[in-house]
Design a protein around this motif. Structure first.
Motif, mmCIF file in Angstrom:
data_model
loop_
_atom_site.group_PDB
_atom_site.id
_atom_site.type_symbol
_atom_site.label_atom_id
_atom_site.label_comp_id
_atom_site.label_asym_id
_atom_site.label_seq_id
_atom_site.Cartn_x
_atom_site.Cartn_y
_atom_site.Cartn_z
ATOM 1 N N ILE A 166 22.355 39.155 -38.399
ATOM 2 C CA ILE A 166 23.278 38.101 -38.827
ATOM 3 C C ILE A 166 24.730 38.437 -38.482
ATOM 4 O O ILE A 166 25.663 37.814 -38.990
ATOM 5 C CB ILE A 166 23.141 37.811 -40.333
ATOM 6 C CG1 ILE A 166 23.354 39.076 -41.176
ATOM 7 C CG2 ILE A 166 21.776 37.203 -40.637
ATOM 8 C CD1 ILE A 166 23.387 38.821 -42.687
ATOM 9 N N GLY A 167 24.919 39.446 -37.648
ATOM 10 C CA GLY A 167 26.252 39.753 -37.163
ATOM 11 C C GLY A 167 27.143 40.480 -38.137
ATOM 12 O O GLY A 167 28.375 40.364 -38.082
ATOM 13 N N VAL A 168 26.536 41.254 -39.067
ATOM 14 C CA VAL A 168 27.320 42.059 -39.998
ATOM 15 C C VAL A 168 26.837 43.501 -39.888
ATOM 16 O O VAL A 168 25.890 43.799 -39.159
ATOM 17 C CB VAL A 168 27.188 41.542 -41.446
ATOM 18 C CG1 VAL A 168 27.662 40.092 -41.533
ATOM 19 C CG2 VAL A 168 25.751 41.680 -41.960
ATOM 20 N N LYS A 169 27.462 44.399 -40.630
ATOM 21 C CA LYS A 169 27.120 45.814 -40.498
ATOM 22 C C LYS A 169 25.812 46.167 -41.203
ATOM 23 O O LYS A 169 24.957 46.875 -40.655
ATOM 24 C CB LYS A 169 28.266 46.664 -41.040
ATOM 25 C CG LYS A 169 28.167 48.135 -40.630
ATOM 26 C CD LYS A 169 29.453 48.875 -40.961
ATOM 27 C CE LYS A 169 29.364 50.327 -40.472
ATOM 28 N NZ LYS A 169 30.626 51.065 -40.760
ATOM 29 N N TYR A 170 25.645 45.665 -42.448
ATOM 30 C CA TYR A 170 24.448 45.976 -43.222
ATOM 31 C C TYR A 170 23.966 44.733 -43.963
ATOM 32 O O TYR A 170 24.778 43.902 -44.397
ATOM 33 C CB TYR A 170 24.727 47.065 -44.267
ATOM 34 C CG TYR A 170 25.198 48.380 -43.709
ATOM 35 C CD1 TYR A 170 24.305 49.278 -43.123
ATOM 36 C CD2 TYR A 170 26.538 48.743 -43.786
ATOM 37 C CE1 TYR A 170 24.743 50.502 -42.613
ATOM 38 C CE2 TYR A 170 26.987 49.962 -43.289
ATOM 39 C CZ TYR A 170 26.080 50.833 -42.701
ATOM 40 O OH TYR A 170 26.522 52.039 -42.202
ATOM 41 N N ALA A 171 22.664 44.618 -44.155
ATOM 42 C CA ALA A 171 22.115 43.486 -44.909
ATOM 43 C C ALA A 171 20.807 43.884 -45.581
ATOM 44 O O ALA A 171 20.156 44.865 -45.200
ATOM 45 C CB ALA A 171 21.889 42.279 -43.996
ATOM 46 N N GLU A 172 20.426 43.113 -46.602
ATOM 47 C CA GLU A 172 19.129 43.250 -47.257
ATOM 48 C C GLU A 172 18.354 41.953 -47.084
ATOM 49 O O GLU A 172 18.941 40.859 -47.060
ATOM 50 C CB GLU A 172 19.301 43.555 -48.753
ATOM 51 C CG GLU A 172 19.789 44.954 -49.019
ATOM 52 C CD GLU A 172 20.072 45.239 -50.478
ATOM 53 O OE1 GLU A 172 20.049 46.430 -50.851
ATOM 54 O OE2 GLU A 172 20.341 44.276 -51.244
#
Length: 239
Positions: free
Chosen positions: A216-222
């Motif tokens: 999703i174009g971010v550094k970290y996700a859950e």
């Protein structure tokens, strides 16, 4: 106390591994968060139930949750029956969460999928007026049904239905994970090695957050799964 987002999980450390980042970012934005652990993880190979409770308390402090409780269900042997459902119903009605997070629908540990089914059913029954429960003072509780129930992704790689940006919370999430010193990699430990005590396990958790973030174009996700379609008020709420 009103808790906006309440997480129920089979074992202490399940929340930390799967949705701690999501709880932290919402707490940072002013939402109240809480955790209800179903068991003390007493069947775990390493450490003791008492250690797990202490580690869970420390992890909750790191995440700044407003409440963390343990229902004391039998680790590995709790069932999805009326007795267990009603204890969860009591907590849902006590804290009146808008959103409930719980274990994965399917995972390596059978407790996780069973906990997901148990919590999902309790969320529905908590909204039935004729299901009677009492609060801590012995007074009848009012019916309350969370608006949404979302299922986490933990060990088994599943396809998420949506992803939450946890870039601002990843560091605190991993600090909370490492609060469980008895469970995860420790080169000085003399206890038997387990699936989660290998360094590769924590590396997988970190890599998954990076991979989900990349999607999703971010550094970290859950990642989370849902049984109901998701809706947005307008397209600008999407990343």
């Amino acid at each position: 106390m009103k808790i906006n987002i309440l997480a129920f999980a089979a074992h202490p450390d399940d929340v930390e591994l799967s949705c701690a980042g999501t709880l932290i970012v919402h707490q940072m934005r002013g939402f109240t968060t809480g955790i209800i652990d179903l068991t003390q993880g007493e069947m775990g190979t390493r450490g003791t139930a008492e250690q797990r409770l202490q580690e869970a308390q420390r992890a909750g402090e790191i995440m700044k949750v407003s409440v963390r409780e343990n229902l004391g269900f039998a680790d590995s042997f709790f069932t999805n029956d009326a007795e267990h459902q009603l204890k969860i119903v009591q907590k849902i009605r006590e804290f009146q969460p808008d959103i409930v997070l719980t274990n994965a629908l399917y995972d390596r540990h059978p407790d996780h999928g069973r906990a997901a089914a148990l919590v999902e059913e309790a969320c529905f029954k908590a909204g039935l007026k004729k299901v009677e429960t009492l609060d801590a003072d012995g007074k009848p509780q009012k019916a309350w049904r969370p608006k949404k129930t979302y299922f986490c992704i933990q060990s088994t790689s599943l396809t998420p239905d949506f992803l939450v940006d946890i870039s601002d919370a990843q560091e605190l999430k991993m600090e909370a994970v490492h609060a469980y010193k008895s469970q995860f990699f420790d080169p000085n430990s003399q206890e038997p090695q387990t699936y989660i005590s290998k360094p590769e396990f924590i590396q997988m958790i970190e890599a998954r957050a990076i991979e989900y973030g990349h999607r999703i174009g971010v550094k970290y996700a859950e990642g989370f799964m849902t049984k109901q379609p998701l809706g947005v008020k307008d397209l600008y709420h999407l990343i």
